[in-house]
Design a protein around this motif. Structure first.
Motif, PDB file in Angstrom:
ATOM      1  N   GLY A 114      33.475  27.092 -73.144  1.00 35.59           N
ATOM      2  CA  GLY A 114      34.857  27.313 -73.516  1.00 35.59           C
ATOM      3  C   GLY A 114      35.160  27.010 -74.975  1.00 35.59           C
ATOM      4  O   GLY A 114      36.178  27.457 -75.507  1.00 35.59           O
ATOM      5  N   ASP A 115      34.272  26.250 -75.630  1.00 38.01           N
ATOM      6  CA  ASP A 115      34.487  25.894 -77.037  1.00 38.01           C
ATOM      7  C   ASP A 115      33.994  26.980 -77.992  1.00 38.01           C
ATOM      8  O   ASP A 115      34.261  26.890 -79.193  1.00 38.01           O
ATOM      9  N   LEU A 116      33.289  27.977 -77.482  1.00 37.47           N
ATOM     10  CA  LEU A 116      32.659  28.960 -78.361  1.00 37.47           C
ATOM     11  C   LEU A 116      33.640  29.956 -78.968  1.00 37.47           C
ATOM     12  O   LEU A 116      33.383  30.497 -80.043  1.00 37.47           O
ATOM     13  N   ALA A 117      34.767  30.204 -78.305  1.00 37.84           N
ATOM     14  CA  ALA A 117      35.715  31.197 -78.816  1.00 37.84           C
ATOM     15  C   ALA A 117      36.226  30.814 -80.197  1.00 37.84           C
ATOM     16  O   ALA A 117      36.473  31.688 -81.046  1.00 37.84           O
ATOM     17  N   ALA A 118      36.382  29.521 -80.451  1.00 40.92           N
ATOM     18  CA  ALA A 118      36.877  29.069 -81.752  1.00 40.92           C
ATOM     19  C   ALA A 118      35.933  29.461 -82.875  1.00 40.92           C
ATOM     20  O   ALA A 118      36.363  29.675 -84.015  1.00 40.92           O
ATOM     21  N   LEU A 119      34.658  29.595 -82.575  1.00 42.47           N
ATOM     22  CA  LEU A 119      33.691  29.971 -83.615  1.00 42.47           C
ATOM     23  C   LEU A 119      33.983  31.365 -84.157  1.00 42.47           C
ATOM     24  O   LEU A 119      33.879  31.607 -85.364  1.00 42.47           O
ATOM     25  N   PHE A 120      34.356  32.273 -83.279  1.00 35.52           N
ATOM     26  CA  PHE A 120      34.703  33.611 -83.760  1.00 35.52           C
ATOM     27  C   PHE A 120      35.979  33.571 -84.588  1.00 35.52           C
ATOM     28  O   PHE A 120      36.071  34.190 -85.654  1.00 35.52           O
ATOM     29  N   ASP A 121      36.982  32.808 -84.132  1.00 36.12           N
ATOM     30  CA  ASP A 121      38.245  32.717 -84.864  1.00 36.12           C
ATOM     31  C   ASP A 121      38.023  32.182 -86.278  1.00 36.12           C
ATOM     32  O   ASP A 121      38.564  32.718 -87.248  1.00 36.12           O
ATOM     33  N   PHE A 122      37.221  31.137 -86.402  1.00 36.00           N
ATOM     34  CA  PHE A 122      36.991  30.545 -87.716  1.00 36.00           C
ATOM     35  C   PHE A 122      36.062  31.401 -88.573  1.00 36.00           C
ATOM     36  O   PHE A 122      36.103  31.317 -89.802  1.00 36.00           O
ATOM     37  N   SER A 123      35.248  32.234 -87.939  1.00 35.03           N
ATOM     38  CA  SER A 123      34.372  33.102 -88.731  1.00 35.03           C
ATOM     39  C   SER A 123      35.179  34.151 -89.504  1.00 35.03           C
ATOM     40  O   SER A 123      34.666  34.760 -90.450  1.00 35.03           O
ATOM     41  N   LEU A 124      36.423  34.356 -89.132  1.00 38.65           N
ATOM     42  CA  LEU A 124      37.271  35.319 -89.836  1.00 38.65           C
ATOM     43  C   LEU A 124      37.854  34.751 -91.126  1.00 38.65           C
ATOM     44  O   LEU A 124      38.323  35.504 -91.985  1.00 38.65           O
ATOM     45  N   VAL A 125      37.824  33.420 -91.280  1.00 39.89           N
ATOM     46  CA  VAL A 125      38.480  32.801 -92.436  1.00 39.89           C
ATOM     47  C   VAL A 125      37.564  31.888 -93.243  1.00 39.89           C
ATOM     48  O   VAL A 125      37.842  31.616 -94.413  1.00 39.89           O
ATOM     49  N   ALA A 222       8.453  35.324 -82.299  1.00 38.39           N
ATOM     50  CA  ALA A 222       8.790  34.873 -80.958  1.00 38.39           C
ATOM     51  C   ALA A 222       9.001  36.031 -79.991  1.00 38.39           C
ATOM     52  O   ALA A 222       9.214  35.826 -78.800  1.00 38.39           O
ATOM     53  N   GLY A 223       8.988  37.279 -80.501  1.00 38.43           N
ATOM     54  CA  GLY A 223       9.176  38.419 -79.656  1.00 38.43           C
ATOM     55  C   GLY A 223      10.605  38.634 -79.232  1.00 38.43           C
ATOM     56  O   GLY A 223      10.875  39.199 -78.171  1.00 38.43           O
ATOM     57  N   LEU A 224      11.542  38.179 -80.050  1.00 40.19           N
ATOM     58  CA  LEU A 224      12.958  38.280 -79.693  1.00 40.19           C
ATOM     59  C   LEU A 224      13.635  39.374 -80.486  1.00 40.19           C
ATOM     60  O   LEU A 224      13.339  39.596 -81.658  1.00 40.19           O
ATOM     61  N   GLY A 225      14.565  40.039 -79.866  1.00 44.37           N
ATOM     62  CA  GLY A 225      15.357  41.046 -80.575  1.00 44.37           C
ATOM     63  C   GLY A 225      16.487  40.404 -81.342  1.00 44.37           C
ATOM     64  O   GLY A 225      16.670  39.187 -81.324  1.00 44.37           O
ATOM     65  N   ALA A 226      17.294  41.211 -82.024  1.00 39.77           N
ATOM     66  CA  ALA A 226      18.436  40.679 -82.765  1.00 39.77           C
ATOM     67  C   ALA A 226      19.457  40.110 -81.802  1.00 39.77           C
ATOM     68  O   ALA A 226      19.808  40.749 -80.801  1.00 39.77           O
ATOM     69  N   PRO A 227      19.940  38.881 -82.053  1.00 36.50           N
ATOM     70  CA  PRO A 227      20.921  38.278 -81.154  1.00 36.50           C
ATOM     71  C   PRO A 227      22.269  38.960 -81.268  1.00 36.50           C
ATOM     72  O   PRO A 227      22.620  39.480 -82.330  1.00 36.50           O
ATOM     73  N   PRO A 228      23.041  38.997 -80.196  1.00 33.71           N
ATOM     74  CA  PRO A 228      24.334  39.660 -80.222  1.00 33.71           C
ATOM     75  C   PRO A 228      25.378  38.840 -80.970  1.00 33.71           C
ATOM     76  O   PRO A 228      25.299  37.613 -81.005  1.00 33.71           O
ATOM     77  N   ILE A 229      26.352  39.511 -81.555  1.00 31.23           N
ATOM     78  CA  ILE A 229      27.484  38.825 -82.147  1.00 31.23           C
ATOM     79  C   ILE A 229      28.390  38.349 -81.011  1.00 31.23           C
ATOM     80  O   ILE A 229      28.764  39.129 -80.141  1.00 31.23           O
ATOM     81  N   LEU A 230      28.746  37.071 -81.041  1.00 29.21           N
ATOM     82  CA  LEU A 230      29.615  36.530 -80.001  1.00 29.21           C
ATOM     83  C   LEU A 230      31.072  36.780 -80.354  1.00 29.21           C
ATOM     84  O   LEU A 230      31.500  36.543 -81.465  1.00 29.21           O
ATOM     85  N   ARG A 231      31.819  37.279 -79.420  1.00 36.63           N
ATOM     86  CA  ARG A 231      33.246  37.503 -79.602  1.00 36.63           C
ATOM     87  C   ARG A 231      34.022  36.814 -78.488  1.00 36.63           C
ATOM     88  O   ARG A 231      33.494  36.521 -77.468  1.00 36.63           O
TER      89      ARG A 231
END
Length: 231
Positions: A114-125, A222-231
C-alpha cells in the motif's frame, strides 16, 4: 558490468568524507535533523563539504524543513542535492525544487504494498526517489534506524525517476539486496557505523566494494527482462 552508485549518509567528521571518497562512493550525505545522532550544524556541514573532492555529490538530508532553515543551509553549504526525508507533500517537493534550483531526492518509507503508490506520485515532482524502510510508529528518526523491509515489494520494478534502495543495508547484505531488487543505487548510514553516528572506514570500504561487485550481475546476466513501470 552495471555500475552501482553508493551513498554513504550521516557523515560528521573529515575522516568520514575522506573514507567515502577513497572507497569510491558517489554521494556523501549530511544530516540536518537535531534528533539524529548524525546531525551536523550548518558550519560543520560547510567545512565537511569543502573537504569533499570533485565528483563526490554532496547531499543535505532535511526533515520537514521550513524555508528559513533551507535558506540558511543553502546560503552557507556548497551542495549538489537535497534529500527530503519527512512528510513533505508532492506540492512541497515541487516548491522546494523550484525555489533552490538543485536536484531533489524524496524519501518514501515502505512497509507493505500500500505504500508503493506514493512512489509514483513523487516521481512526478522529484528528480530521484529513495525507498527506505518505514519507521515504526513513535520512532524518533524517519530513517537511519537500521531497519529493512521486504525487498520483494520493489523487486525488478522501476519508476519514472532513478531510485535508491535504503533501509537496513550492511556490507553483508547489500549484494543480496541488489540481486533481489535490481537496484542501481544504494544508501547506507547505520550499517557502516561502529556506534550511532560514528562511521567505520573499514565498513564503508567493505560496503562500497560489495555493492560494486554486485553490479557485475546485471539484468541481462540474470536472464531478466526490463522491469515494468509501477503506477
Amino acid at each position: 558490468m552495471t555500475d552501482i552508485r553508493v551513498k554513504i549518509c550521516g557523515l560528521r567528521q573529515k575522516a568520514d568524507v575522506a573514507a567515502v571518497a577513497a572507497a569510491g562512493a558517489a554521494y556523501a550525505g549530511f544530516v540536518f535533523f537535531p534528533k539524529s545522532p548524525r546531525n551536523v550544524s550548518v558550519a560543520e556541514a560547510r567545512a565537511l563539504c569543502l573537504e569533499a573532492p570533485l565528483g563526490l555529490a554532496k547531499v543535505a538530508l532535511v526533515v520537514d524543513a521550513d524555508d528559513a532553515t533551507l535558506d540558511e543551509i543553502f546560503e552557507a553549504v556548497p551542495l549538489d542535492m537535497l534529500q527530503l526525508h519527512g512528510h513533505e507533500s508532492p506540492d512541497r517537493v515541487a516548491e522546494i525544487r523550484a525555489r533552490y534550483g538543485l536536484p531533489v531526492m524524496k524519501a518514501v518509507g515502505v512497509a507493505d504494498e500500500g505504500d508503493l503508490a506514493a512512489l509514483f506520485d513523487f516521481s512526478l515532482v522529484a528528480d530521484q526517489l529513495l525507498i527506505d524502510a518505514k519507521p515504526p510508529k513513535g520512532a524518533a528518526l524517519p530513517g537511519g534506524n537500521g531497519l529493512s523491509f521486504d525487498w520483494r515489494l520493489v523487486a525488478q520494478r522501476r519508476w519514472l525517476r532513478p531510485w535508491m534502495l535504503a533501509g537496513g543495508l550492511t556490507p553483508d547484505n547489500v549484494a543480496e539486496a541488489i540481486r533481489l531488487t535490481n537496484a542501481r543505487q544504494v544508501d547506507v548510514s547505520s550499517g557502516v557505523e561502529s556506534a550511532p553516528g560514528v562511521k567505520d572506514s573499514a565498513k564503508i570500504a567493505a560496503f562500497v566494494t560489495a555493492a560494486h561487485r554486485a553490479g557485475g550481475r546485471g539484468v541481462a546476466e540474470a536472464g531478466l527482462g526490463a522491469p515494468p513501470i509501477l503506477r
